[in-house]
Scaffold this motif. Structure first.
Motif, PDB file in Angstrom:
ATOM      1  N   ILE A 211       7.862 -12.037  10.986  1.00  0.00           N
ATOM      2  CA  ILE A 211       8.734 -11.241  11.875  1.00  0.00           C
ATOM      3  C   ILE A 211       9.349 -10.050  11.150  1.00  0.00           C
ATOM      4  O   ILE A 211      10.268  -9.435  11.674  1.00  0.00           O
ATOM      5  CB  ILE A 211       9.879 -12.090  12.486  1.00  0.00           C
ATOM      6  CG1 ILE A 211      10.582 -12.942  11.429  1.00  0.00           C
ATOM      7  CG2 ILE A 211       9.357 -12.990  13.597  1.00  0.00           C
ATOM      8  CD1 ILE A 211      11.410 -12.243  10.435  1.00  0.00           C
TER       9      ILE A 211
ATOM     10  N   GLY B 285       2.019  -1.386  -3.441  1.00  0.00           N
ATOM     11  CA  GLY B 285       1.587  -0.725  -2.208  1.00  0.00           C
ATOM     12  C   GLY B 285       2.591   0.343  -1.840  1.00  0.00           C
ATOM     13  O   GLY B 285       3.679   0.029  -1.358  1.00  0.00           O
ATOM     14  N   LEU B 286       2.235   1.604  -2.108  1.00  0.00           N
ATOM     15  CA  LEU B 286       3.174   2.709  -1.842  1.00  0.00           C
ATOM     16  C   LEU B 286       2.696   3.529  -0.656  1.00  0.00           C
ATOM     17  O   LEU B 286       2.570   4.748  -0.720  1.00  0.00           O
ATOM     18  CB  LEU B 286       3.328   3.559  -3.104  1.00  0.00           C
ATOM     19  CG  LEU B 286       3.869   2.779  -4.312  1.00  0.00           C
ATOM     20  CD1 LEU B 286       3.945   3.675  -5.542  1.00  0.00           C
ATOM     21  CD2 LEU B 286       5.251   2.195  -3.992  1.00  0.00           C
ATOM     22  N   GLY B 287       2.418   2.830   0.442  1.00  0.00           N
ATOM     23  CA  GLY B 287       2.071   3.500   1.687  1.00  0.00           C
ATOM     24  C   GLY B 287       3.334   3.799   2.466  1.00  0.00           C
ATOM     25  O   GLY B 287       4.430   3.873   1.898  1.00  0.00           O
TER      26      GLY B 287
ATOM     27  N   ILE C 164       8.158   0.067  13.225  1.00  0.00           N
ATOM     28  CA  ILE C 164       7.547  -0.872  12.267  1.00  0.00           C
ATOM     29  C   ILE C 164       8.152  -0.629  10.889  1.00  0.00           C
ATOM     30  O   ILE C 164       8.559  -1.570  10.201  1.00  0.00           O
ATOM     31  CB  ILE C 164       6.014  -0.708  12.237  1.00  0.00           C
ATOM     32  CG1 ILE C 164       5.413  -1.139  13.585  1.00  0.00           C
ATOM     33  CG2 ILE C 164       5.400  -1.506  11.092  1.00  0.00           C
ATOM     34  CD1 ILE C 164       3.902  -1.070  13.652  1.00  0.00           C
TER      35      ILE C 164
ATOM     36  N   ASP D 153       7.213 -13.928   4.356  1.00  0.00           N
ATOM     37  CA  ASP D 153       7.183 -13.679   5.805  1.00  0.00           C
ATOM     38  C   ASP D 153       5.806 -13.956   6.388  1.00  0.00           C
ATOM     39  O   ASP D 153       5.641 -13.947   7.599  1.00  0.00           O
ATOM     40  CB  ASP D 153       7.579 -12.227   6.094  1.00  0.00           C
ATOM     41  CG  ASP D 153       7.607 -11.931   7.583  1.00  0.00           C
ATOM     42  OD1 ASP D 153       8.309 -12.670   8.309  1.00  0.00           O
ATOM     43  OD2 ASP D 153       6.915 -11.003   8.032  1.00  0.00           O
TER      44      ASP D 153
ATOM     45  N   GLY E  53       3.217  -8.748   2.828  1.00  0.00           N
ATOM     46  CA  GLY E  53       1.893  -8.165   3.082  1.00  0.00           C
ATOM     47  C   GLY E  53       1.148  -9.050   4.059  1.00  0.00           C
ATOM     48  O   GLY E  53       1.334  -8.960   5.281  1.00  0.00           O
TER      49      GLY E  53
ATOM     50  N   ARG F  30       1.023   8.246  -7.379  1.00  0.00           N
ATOM     51  CA  ARG F  30       2.127   8.687  -6.528  1.00  0.00           C
ATOM     52  C   ARG F  30       3.235   9.251  -7.404  1.00  0.00           C
ATOM     53  O   ARG F  30       3.434   8.780  -8.532  1.00  0.00           O
ATOM     54  CB  ARG F  30       2.739   7.488  -5.781  1.00  0.00           C
ATOM     55  CG  ARG F  30       1.950   6.989  -4.621  1.00  0.00           C
ATOM     56  CD  ARG F  30       2.258   7.816  -3.364  1.00  0.00           C
ATOM     57  NE  ARG F  30       1.708   7.174  -2.182  1.00  0.00           N
ATOM     58  CZ  ARG F  30       0.426   7.198  -1.832  1.00  0.00           C
ATOM     59  NH1 ARG F  30      -0.445   7.847  -2.581  1.00  0.00           N
ATOM     60  NH2 ARG F  30       0.014   6.575  -0.746  1.00  0.00           N
TER      61      ARG F  30
ATOM     62  N   ARG G 195     -12.916   1.446   2.878  1.00  0.00           N
ATOM     63  CA  ARG G 195     -11.786   1.075   2.019  1.00  0.00           C
ATOM     64  C   ARG G 195     -11.150  -0.236   2.481  1.00  0.00           C
ATOM     65  O   ARG G 195     -10.540  -0.957   1.718  1.00  0.00           O
ATOM     66  CB  ARG G 195     -10.742   2.191   2.155  1.00  0.00           C
ATOM     67  CG  ARG G 195     -10.179   2.737   0.917  1.00  0.00           C
ATOM     68  CD  ARG G 195      -9.264   3.913   1.215  1.00  0.00           C
ATOM     69  NE  ARG G 195      -8.494   3.776   2.447  1.00  0.00           N
ATOM     70  CZ  ARG G 195      -7.536   4.629   2.825  1.00  0.00           C
ATOM     71  NH1 ARG G 195      -7.255   5.668   2.090  1.00  0.00           N
ATOM     72  NH2 ARG G 195      -6.895   4.442   3.956  1.00  0.00           N
TER      73      ARG G 195
ATOM     74  N   LEU H  79       3.565  -5.238  -0.557  1.00  0.00           N
ATOM     75  CA  LEU H  79       3.368  -4.498   0.703  1.00  0.00           C
ATOM     76  C   LEU H  79       2.001  -3.837   0.702  1.00  0.00           C
ATOM     77  O   LEU H  79       1.842  -2.684   1.097  1.00  0.00           O
ATOM     78  CB  LEU H  79       4.478  -3.463   0.883  1.00  0.00           C
ATOM     79  CG  LEU H  79       5.594  -3.916   1.824  1.00  0.00           C
ATOM     80  CD1 LEU H  79       6.781  -2.974   1.793  1.00  0.00           C
ATOM     81  CD2 LEU H  79       5.112  -4.111   3.257  1.00  0.00           C
TER      82      LEU H  79
ATOM     83  N   ARG I  84      -2.842   2.139  -5.667  1.00  0.00           N
ATOM     84  CA  ARG I  84      -4.227   2.428  -6.021  1.00  0.00           C
ATOM     85  C   ARG I  84      -4.373   3.868  -6.523  1.00  0.00           C
ATOM     86  O   ARG I  84      -4.891   4.127  -7.592  1.00  0.00           O
ATOM     87  CB  ARG I  84      -5.106   2.220  -4.779  1.00  0.00           C
ATOM     88  CG  ARG I  84      -6.562   2.042  -5.064  1.00  0.00           C
ATOM     89  CD  ARG I  84      -7.266   1.707  -3.783  1.00  0.00           C
ATOM     90  NE  ARG I  84      -7.302   2.887  -2.928  1.00  0.00           N
ATOM     91  CZ  ARG I  84      -8.408   3.348  -2.367  1.00  0.00           C
ATOM     92  NH1 ARG I  84      -9.544   2.711  -2.539  1.00  0.00           N
ATOM     93  NH2 ARG I  84      -8.375   4.422  -1.605  1.00  0.00           N
ATOM     94  N   SER I  85      -3.879   4.824  -5.712  1.00  0.00           N
ATOM     95  CA  SER I  85      -3.953   6.213  -6.174  1.00  0.00           C
ATOM     96  C   SER I  85      -2.571   6.655  -6.657  1.00  0.00           C
ATOM     97  O   SER I  85      -1.554   6.088  -6.263  1.00  0.00           O
ATOM     98  CB  SER I  85      -4.481   7.120  -5.062  1.00  0.00           C
ATOM     99  OG  SER I  85      -3.883   6.795  -3.854  1.00  0.00           O
TER     100      SER I  85
ATOM    101  N   GLU J   5     -10.315  -6.399  -2.184  1.00  0.00           N
ATOM    102  CA  GLU J   5      -9.736  -6.162  -3.516  1.00  0.00           C
ATOM    103  C   GLU J   5      -8.386  -6.836  -3.704  1.00  0.00           C
ATOM    104  O   GLU J   5      -8.016  -7.164  -4.827  1.00  0.00           O
ATOM    105  CB  GLU J   5      -9.510  -4.655  -3.706  1.00  0.00           C
ATOM    106  CG  GLU J   5     -10.643  -3.920  -4.340  1.00  0.00           C
ATOM    107  CD  GLU J   5     -10.300  -2.451  -4.487  1.00  0.00           C
ATOM    108  OE1 GLU J   5      -9.235  -2.117  -5.022  1.00  0.00           O
ATOM    109  OE2 GLU J   5     -11.117  -1.630  -4.022  1.00  0.00           O
ATOM    110  N   THR J   6      -7.616  -6.967  -2.633  1.00  0.00           N
ATOM    111  CA  THR J   6      -6.241  -7.464  -2.803  1.00  0.00           C
ATOM    112  C   THR J   6      -6.086  -8.931  -2.414  1.00  0.00           C
ATOM    113  O   THR J   6      -5.032  -9.519  -2.648  1.00  0.00           O
ATOM    114  CB  THR J   6      -5.233  -6.626  -1.978  1.00  0.00           C
ATOM    115  OG1 THR J   6      -5.532  -6.791  -0.577  1.00  0.00           O
ATOM    116  CG2 THR J   6      -5.299  -5.151  -2.345  1.00  0.00           C
TER     117      THR J   6
END
Ligand code: NDP
Length: 308
Positions: free
Chosen positions: A272, A139-141, A91, A247, A222, A166, A306, A193, A163-164, A199-200
């Motif tokens: 995709i 989004g830094l996941g 992924i 996308d 996203g 980094r 969350r 992302l 959010r938190s 919230e988003t």
């Protein structure tokens, strides 16, 4: 004690093949084929059946077959049953490819060249140096970080918003509501992302677009629900946003006649950017089941409060 897969049946057949090879002792079923509901301990699904708790009284784990879980109604998954999102490595790899493609396409003005080609126009557009094109990722996941790591090679000034807090080498990191305006003000290509949460939802809206430099560009990988579609159309018409690569949409598939289909400043793909790869997905669920049995922490465990 059986495993039930309820999602795309073609991919389900692939899952069955890998289950047979990797866990031949686990009875594996693809919906609508069902074992005795009381025997179902593990369920992998995109949209779960309505009455999960009543239908499968002995469930131990529910897996989302995708990285996101916004399609789940959390209230329907019993509180004592962990909900786990898909964290298999393909992924992230395919998302990194897609976002690299999208950022480069926008950076090199591909929407304008595609439009010129349709109109049989042979015309140069000046190249902007990568060093002058600032890319920002919301989004830094696992996916946002993977994308930024790969984008470093092109020389774009990079930033991220999360959010938190980094710390990522080579990336200016901004945090929370207080960091958003400064992040947007320095971003020429914005990549979303984020997970879709209360919230988003609708975060990609007119006021966010107005906070970007004029002529900024957007990549949304996203969810469709992040984007206020009319606000994007207005920002494209007014020139505040120069182009977008999308996308995801809401609803999916995008309805016939929707203005995004033929918009000359939009490149559209049908969700995709990345897809779950059956073999690594099966390895991930088997590993998670084993961890659950040993009482260990579960990677990908969804925090329902969350929303992701
Ligand atoms: P992660 O859960 O690993 O990362 C999500 C990140 O977003 C976290 O760092 C989190 O911050 C941050 N975040 C969450 N809410 C907010 C908020 N309100 N404001 C700022 N930051 C926030 O998810 P992934 O990276 O694996 O996936 C992200 C999303 O990508 C998925 O939820 C899905 O919607 C989408 N996706 C799209 C695909 C496609 O094919 N188009 C395929 C796969 C995923 P914190 O560190 O504080 O938790």
């Amino acid at each position: 004690m059986s495993f039930l897969y309820k999602a795309n049946p073609v991919r389900g057949a692939e899952w069955a093949r890998h289950f047979a090879a990797l866990a031949p002792d686990v009875p594996f079923h693809v919906w609508p084929d069902q074992p005795d509901p009381a025997s179902v301990r593990h369920l992998a699904t995109w949209v779960p059946p309505d009455d999960i708790a009543g239908t499968f009284p002995n469930l131990e784990l529910v897996f989302s077959v995708g990285a996101g879980v916004d399609q789940f109604d959390f209230t329907k998954v019993p509180a004592h049953v962990p909900l786990v999102r898909m964290l298999e490595p393909h992924i992230a790899e395919s998302m990194v490819e897609y976002v690299s493609l999208a950022v480069l396409a926008l950076h090199r003005d591909l929407p304008r060249f595609l439009d010129q080609q349709r109109r049989e126009v042979w015309k140069e557009i000046q190249i902007t140096a990568a060093a002058r094109r600032r890319v920002g990722v919301m989004g830094l996941g696992q996916l946002g970080q993977g994308v930024l790591e790969r984008l470093k090679v092109f020389g774009f000034p990079l930033a991220g918003w999360n959010r938190s807090p980094r710390r990522i080498a080579g990336v200016d990191c901004y945090t929370g509501a207080e960091g958003l305006a400064a992040f947007l003000a320095r971003t020429d290509i914005l990549v979303c992302l984020l997970p879709l949460t209360p919230e988003t939802r609708g975060i990609l809206n007119a006021s966010l677009f107005a906070a970007l430099p004029a002529g900024a560009m957007l990549v949304n990988v996203g969810r469709g629900g992040h984007l206020v579609q009319d606000d994007l159309l207005a920002a494209l018409d007014g020139g505040q946003i120069a182009a977008a690569m999308l996308d995801v949409a809401e609803p999916e598939p995008l309805p016939a006649g929707h203005p995004f289909w033929r918009h000359e400043k939009i490149i559209l793909t049908p969700h995709i950017a990345s897809m779950t790869h059956p073999e690594t997905a099966v390895r991930f669920v088997l590993d998670t089941i084993a961890r659950h049995r040993r009482g260990e922490p579960l990677p990908g465990l969804v925090d329902r409060a969350r929303g992701y």
